[in-house]
Write a protein that holds these residues in place. Structure first.
Motif, short mmCIF file in Angstrom:
data_model
loop_
_atom_site.label_atom_id
_atom_site.label_comp_id
_atom_site.label_asym_id
_atom_site.label_seq_id
_atom_site.Cartn_x
_atom_site.Cartn_y
_atom_site.Cartn_z
N TYR A 46 9.94 -0.77 4.74
CA TYR A 46 9.04 0.11 3.98
C TYR A 46 8.04 0.45 4.80
CZ TYR A 46 5.50 1.34 0.52
OH TYR A 46 4.48 1.87 -0.26
N LYS A 47 7.51 1.82 4.93
CA LYS A 47 6.53 2.22 5.67
C LYS A 47 5.54 3.17 5.12
CE LYS A 47 5.67 4.65 10.13
NZ LYS A 47 4.63 3.52 10.73
N PRO A 48 4.01 2.68 4.62
CA PRO A 48 3.43 3.87 4.05
C PRO A 48 2.74 4.64 5.02
CG PRO A 48 2.25 1.62 4.57
CD PRO A 48 3.67 1.39 4.88
N ARG A 49 2.49 5.96 4.52
CA ARG A 49 2.15 7.01 5.43
C ARG A 49 0.92 7.73 4.73
NH1 ARG A 49 7.31 10.87 5.32
NH2 ARG A 49 5.95 11.75 6.31
N PRO A 50 0.17 8.67 5.60
CA PRO A 50 -1.10 8.94 5.17
C PRO A 50 -1.24 9.74 3.85
CG PRO A 50 -0.65 9.73 7.46
CD PRO A 50 0.78 9.23 6.81
N GLN A 51 -2.28 9.82 3.26
CA GLN A 51 -2.55 10.31 1.81
C GLN A 51 -1.82 11.79 1.93
OE1 GLN A 51 -4.49 8.93 -0.47
NE2 GLN A 51 -4.01 10.70 -2.00
N GLY A 52 -1.07 11.98 0.90
CA GLY A 52 -0.26 13.35 0.80
C GLY A 52 1.12 13.19 1.14
N PRO B 263 0.92 -1.20 0.08
CA PRO B 263 0.04 0.00 0.00
C PRO B 263 0.97 1.39 0.03
CG PRO B 263 0.26 -1.11 2.17
CD PRO B 263 0.79 -1.83 1.26
N ARG B 264 0.53 2.21 -1.06
CA ARG B 264 1.26 3.47 -0.88
C ARG B 264 0.91 4.11 0.28
NH1 ARG B 264 4.95 6.37 -3.68
NH2 ARG B 264 4.59 8.47 -3.80
N TYR B 265 -0.51 4.22 0.67
CA TYR B 265 -1.05 5.29 1.77
C TYR B 265 -1.55 4.34 2.80
CZ TYR B 265 -0.23 8.64 -1.99
OH TYR B 265 0.27 9.38 -2.94
N SER B 266 -1.23 4.83 4.04
CA SER B 266 -1.85 4.15 5.23
C SER B 266 -2.15 5.19 6.21
CB SER B 266 -1.21 2.91 5.58
OG SER B 266 -1.82 2.48 6.71
N ASN B 267 -3.35 4.94 7.03
CA ASN B 267 -3.31 6.12 8.30
C ASN B 267 -3.00 5.22 9.41
OD1 ASN B 267 -4.28 8.47 6.70
ND2 ASN B 267 -6.10 7.63 6.62
N ASP B 268 -2.60 4.11 9.18
CA ASP B 268 -2.21 3.36 10.42
C ASP B 268 -0.52 3.69 10.81
OD1 ASP B 268 -1.79 1.48 12.55
OD2 ASP B 268 -2.18 -0.38 11.24
N GLU B 269 -0.24 4.18 11.84
CA GLU B 269 1.01 4.65 12.01
C GLU B 269 1.98 3.12 12.54
OE1 GLU B 269 2.78 7.46 12.26
OE2 GLU B 269 1.20 8.03 11.11
N THR C 30 4.72 10.98 1.29
CA THR C 30 5.24 9.70 0.58
C THR C 30 5.78 8.68 1.63
OG1 THR C 30 7.38 10.92 0.65
CG2 THR C 30 6.41 11.29 -1.47
N PRO C 31 5.72 7.39 0.95
CA PRO C 31 6.07 6.43 1.66
C PRO C 31 7.66 6.36 1.97
CG PRO C 31 5.41 5.53 -0.21
CD PRO C 31 5.21 7.06 -0.29
N VAL C 32 8.02 5.75 3.00
CA VAL C 32 9.71 5.62 3.41
C VAL C 32 10.13 4.29 2.88
CG1 VAL C 32 11.21 5.67 5.44
CG2 VAL C 32 9.12 7.08 5.36
#
Length: 190
Positions: free
Chosen positions: A160-166, A135-141, A168-170
């Motif tokens: 790899y860590k997806p981040r919230p919409q807007g 997943p590119r985006y996720s609100n789950d920290e 970029t992932p790490v």
């Protein structure tokens, strides 16, 4: 191209004007030393944001390497040498460093990768995020993924860590070539 040249020229004129005002106003009131001090201080404050990008490689130390690797529970016991450090970009951020490590540390790090629960022995050199659908985006920290693998040329740890919409992932890689005594770290926000 001309737009950015105009922006740079306006910024330079702003710095010169502000520095001159900071010097000239106190000097006009008979406080020349205060004017010199304020002029220099204003110049340094207004140029710091730009120059910090140019000199940040000089502010990278062994403690930064140790701290970065420790985030993923990688620890070096012997001394090491920083061979290269590079930071590129603002929005699409890329940081990488290469260090020279001892044979003992190399073997210890390889054992950590090979003994990991999710170790994969790959025969092809393919990025793992191309193999798995992430997943590119996720609100789950707490959502994050790690892989440990060996390719034909290196041992690799991938975080790899997806981040919230807007945002970029790490993507973080720790690579240890099969040949040689180096370790390469890459951090990518893209």
């Amino acid at each position: 191209m001309g737009f950015w040249i105009a922006i740079i020229l306006i910024y330079i004129l702003f710095i010169i004007g502000l520095t001159f005002l900071a010097f000239w106003l106190p000097k006009r009131k008979g406080r020349r030393k205060l004017g010199i001090f304020l002029g220099i201080l204003t110049f340094l404050i207004t140029t710091f944001p730009v120059t910090s990008f140019l000199i940040e490689d000089y502010w990278f130390f062994k403690s930064d390497v140790t701290q970065t690797l420790a985030k993923h529970d990688f620890h070096l016991e012997d001394d090491f040498e920083i061979l290269e450090h590079e930071i590129i970009g603002l929005r699409d951020y890329y940081e990488q460093f290469t260090i020279e490590i001892s044979e003992k540390d190399k073997q210890q790090l390889i054992r950590k990768i090979v003994n990991a629960e999710n170790f994969e022995d790959k025969t092809i050199d393919q990025p793992l995020d191309d193999i798995y659908e992430l997943p590119r985006y996720s609100n789950d920290e707490t959502e994050e993924y790690t892989w440990n693998s060996r390719t034909t040329t290196e041992y690799r740890f991938h975080y790899y860590k997806p981040r919230p919409q807007g945002l970029t992932p790490v993507d973080e890689y720790i690579r240890i070539p099969i040949d040689g005594l180096t370790l390469k770290y890459e951090l990518i926000y893209d």
